[in-house]
Design an enzyme around this catalytic site. Structure first.
Site, mmCIF file in Angstrom:
data_model
loop_
_atom_site.group_PDB
_atom_site.id
_atom_site.type_symbol
_atom_site.label_atom_id
_atom_site.label_comp_id
_atom_site.label_asym_id
_atom_site.label_seq_id
_atom_site.Cartn_x
_atom_site.Cartn_y
_atom_site.Cartn_z
ATOM 1 N N ILE A 95 0.488 -1.368 -0.340
ATOM 2 C CA ILE A 95 -0.064 0.286 -0.208
ATOM 3 C C ILE A 95 1.352 1.266 0.098
ATOM 4 O O ILE A 95 0.530 2.306 -0.004
ATOM 5 C CB ILE A 95 -0.925 -0.134 1.220
ATOM 6 C CG1 ILE A 95 -0.211 0.145 2.415
ATOM 7 C CG2 ILE A 95 -2.048 -1.390 1.270
ATOM 8 C CD1 ILE A 95 -1.392 0.290 3.324
ATOM 9 N N ASP A 96 1.998 1.212 0.265
ATOM 10 C CA ASP A 96 3.177 2.368 -0.005
ATOM 11 C C ASP A 96 2.959 2.996 -1.261
ATOM 12 O O ASP A 96 2.283 2.046 -2.566
ATOM 13 C CB ASP A 96 4.296 1.876 0.457
ATOM 14 C CG ASP A 96 5.245 0.892 -0.443
ATOM 15 O OD1 ASP A 96 5.675 -0.149 0.392
ATOM 16 O OD2 ASP A 96 5.449 0.976 -1.296
ATOM 17 N N HIS A 111 -4.013 -4.268 -3.080
ATOM 18 C CA HIS A 111 -4.726 -4.085 -1.983
ATOM 19 C C HIS A 111 -4.589 -3.190 -1.320
ATOM 20 O O HIS A 111 -5.263 -2.329 0.048
ATOM 21 C CB HIS A 111 -3.592 -4.865 -0.780
ATOM 22 C CG HIS A 111 -3.546 -6.503 -0.636
ATOM 23 N ND1 HIS A 111 -2.734 -6.831 -0.504
ATOM 24 C CD2 HIS A 111 -4.190 -6.686 -1.744
ATOM 25 C CE1 HIS A 111 -3.088 -8.343 -0.857
ATOM 26 N NE2 HIS A 111 -3.810 -8.240 -1.463
ATOM 27 N N CYS A 119 -14.952 7.260 -0.552
ATOM 28 C CA CYS A 119 -16.056 7.474 -0.269
ATOM 29 C C CYS A 119 -16.419 6.076 0.618
ATOM 30 O O CYS A 119 -17.208 4.805 -0.640
ATOM 31 C CB CYS A 119 -17.133 8.047 -1.168
ATOM 32 S SG CYS A 119 -18.189 8.734 0.130
ATOM 33 N N GLY A 181 9.499 -10.427 -2.949
ATOM 34 C CA GLY A 181 9.644 -10.184 -1.607
ATOM 35 C C GLY A 181 7.915 -10.357 -1.506
ATOM 36 O O GLY A 181 7.234 -9.410 -0.482
ATOM 37 N N THR A 182 7.567 -11.559 -1.542
ATOM 38 C CA THR A 182 6.197 -11.746 -0.969
ATOM 39 C C THR A 182 6.336 -13.151 0.270
ATOM 40 O O THR A 182 7.075 -13.961 -1.024
ATOM 41 C CB THR A 182 4.792 -12.452 -1.913
ATOM 42 O OG1 THR A 182 4.265 -12.531 -0.997
ATOM 43 C CG2 THR A 182 5.437 -12.254 -3.489
ATOM 44 N N GLU A 209 14.076 -16.387 1.449
ATOM 45 C CA GLU A 209 13.724 -17.986 1.220
ATOM 46 C C GLU A 209 12.985 -18.349 0.660
ATOM 47 O O GLU A 209 12.013 -17.960 0.433
ATOM 48 C CB GLU A 209 13.698 -18.223 3.124
ATOM 49 C CG GLU A 209 12.300 -18.188 3.657
ATOM 50 C CD GLU A 209 11.865 -16.248 3.861
ATOM 51 O OE1 GLU A 209 12.911 -16.160 5.160
ATOM 52 O OE2 GLU A 209 10.540 -16.400 3.674
ATOM 53 N N ALA A 225 16.612 -7.884 -1.785
ATOM 54 C CA ALA A 225 16.349 -7.606 -3.507
ATOM 55 C C ALA A 225 17.110 -7.019 -3.724
ATOM 56 O O ALA A 225 16.912 -6.596 -4.999
ATOM 57 C CB ALA A 225 14.274 -7.578 -3.407
HETATM 58 N N1 APR Z 1 14.378 -9.038 -0.617
HETATM 59 C C1 APR Z 1 14.194 -10.014 -1.018
HETATM 60 N N2 APR Z 1 12.089 -10.596 -0.264
HETATM 61 C C2 APR Z 1 12.810 -10.383 1.246
HETATM 62 C C3 APR Z 1 13.361 -9.332 1.980
HETATM 63 C C4 APR Z 1 14.131 -7.850 0.979
HETATM 64 N N3 APR Z 1 15.358 -7.196 1.623
HETATM 65 N N4 APR Z 1 12.803 -8.297 3.687
HETATM 66 C C5 APR Z 1 12.038 -9.292 3.577
HETATM 67 N N5 APR Z 1 12.028 -10.245 2.317
HETATM 68 C C6 APR Z 1 11.151 -11.867 1.952
HETATM 69 C C7 APR Z 1 10.292 -12.229 3.360
HETATM 70 O O1 APR Z 1 11.474 -13.279 3.304
HETATM 71 C C8 APR Z 1 9.181 -13.237 3.433
HETATM 72 O O2 APR Z 1 8.789 -14.089 2.456
HETATM 73 O O3 APR Z 1 9.256 -10.915 2.001
HETATM 74 C C9 APR Z 1 8.525 -11.453 2.454
HETATM 75 C C10 APR Z 1 7.352 -10.959 3.373
HETATM 76 O O4 APR Z 1 6.071 -12.042 3.758
HETATM 77 P P1 APR Z 1 4.998 -11.139 4.146
HETATM 78 O O5 APR Z 1 5.513 -10.068 5.381
HETATM 79 O O6 APR Z 1 3.962 -12.536 4.177
HETATM 80 O O7 APR Z 1 4.210 -10.090 2.949
HETATM 81 P P2 APR Z 1 3.205 -10.164 1.706
HETATM 82 O O8 APR Z 1 3.781 -11.391 1.161
HETATM 83 O O9 APR Z 1 3.829 -8.831 1.120
HETATM 84 O O10 APR Z 1 2.111 -10.576 3.018
HETATM 85 C C11 APR Z 1 1.032 -10.462 1.502
HETATM 86 O O11 APR Z 1 -0.530 -10.360 3.747
HETATM 87 O O12 APR Z 1 -0.777 -8.980 5.576
HETATM 88 C C12 APR Z 1 -1.599 -9.403 4.278
HETATM 89 O O13 APR Z 1 -2.233 -7.761 2.505
HETATM 90 C C13 APR Z 1 -1.008 -8.011 3.799
HETATM 91 O O14 APR Z 1 0.274 -7.635 1.717
HETATM 92 C C14 APR Z 1 0.076 -8.446 2.739
HETATM 93 C C15 APR Z 1 -0.134 -9.649 2.036
#
Ligand code: APR
Length: 251
Positions: A95-96, A111, A119, A181-182, A209, A225
């Protein structure tokens, strides 16, 4: 291995791409997000129960975002979007506005967005979206219908993510799907790699990971990343499909 001819790229980013800019990821050890339990600030029920708490939560993040800058991973994706000759779609769960600050355009925020308020239709509002960079004033009238029903333009748990038809259409035509990064635990975003795979795309994940959906990826590049992505984009832009073939052969 069939000769790759990559034209359309779809990128999905998550909290991990903003981690090196100083924004905490969601699934940290504490299980808290900015010291709040998710269910207390990220659901429609939480907003019904205590709209001021929810508004203050996002106000705090919005004010913090003003001093947060994109990192080399955001900049690498902005370069890819500018220089890639084929189709390019950037979908983010974040959301940033760091992708936009880095120069990415037409970012799909599935998201929602911290710098916008809306509104609230469930309360009888008109759905108009308004840009903002300050704490929300509950007395601010909607510029379209005049009602005082503006809420954070964030997709809360239990609400439908945005632009899903557009995202599905782009995934169905993707030749390369890149996830960055998810953790791959929240759907529908976590299912995008599967859709891309079924569309015949090559799939690559960038994470600290292996994610929960690692089995669907042809290759994984693990590390920060901010370090791994600029190098990847450089090689992709200079060598195209040949580089991707090499990457997945070496996977
Ligand atoms: N570079 C690459 N990956 C990274 C880094 C980095 N510097 N730092 C963290 N990560 C990875 C972590 O290993 C993790 O697997 O980013 C991932 C973040 O995972 P989450 O914290 O689960 O975030 P995200 O997957 O974006 O969550 C999805 O969940 O809470 C809801 O709506 C919210 O959009 C969010 C959604």
């Amino acid at each position: 291995m069939k000769q790759l001819n990559i034209k359309n790229i779809v990128v999905l980013t998550g909290a991990g791409i903003s981690a090196e800019s100083g924004i905490p990821v969601f699934r940290s050890e504490t299980g808290l997000w900015e010291n709040h339990r998710v269910e207390d600030v990220c659901t429609p029920e939480a907003y019904d129960r205590n709209p001021a708490l929810v508004r203050n939560f996002y106000d705090g993040m919005r004010v913090k975002l003003a001093n947060i800058k994109p990192n080399p991973a955001h900049l690498a994706l902005a370069r890819l979007g500018r220089e890639w000759k084929g189709g390019y779609t950037l979908v983010t769960q974040n959301i940033d506005n760091l992708h936009e600050q880095a120069g990415s355009e037409n970012v799909i925020h599935m998201h929602g967005e911290l710098m916008k308020i809306r509104c609230y239709e469930d309360y009888g509002g008109c759905g108009t979206v308004v840009e903002t960079d300050r704490p929300q004033d509950p007395e601010q009238p909607c510029p379209n219908c005049g009602k005082k029903l503006l809420r954070p333009h964030i997709v809360w748990f239990g609400e439908m993510p945005l632009d899903m038809d557009l995202i599905s259409e782009r995934l169905s035509k993707s030749d390369l799907f890149i996830s960055i990064g998810t953790s791959g635990v929240v759907y529908p975003a976590a299912g995008f790699v599967r859709s891309a795979k079924f569309a015949g795309a090559v799939t690559v994940e960038f994470n600290l990971e292996p994610s929960a959906t690692k089995g669907y990826f042809d290759a994984g590049v693990y590390g920060k990343a901010g370090t791994t992505l600029p190098d990847f984009v450089d090689r992709l832009l200079s060598r195209g499909s040949e580089y991707i073939s090499e990457l997945i052969r070496g996977a």
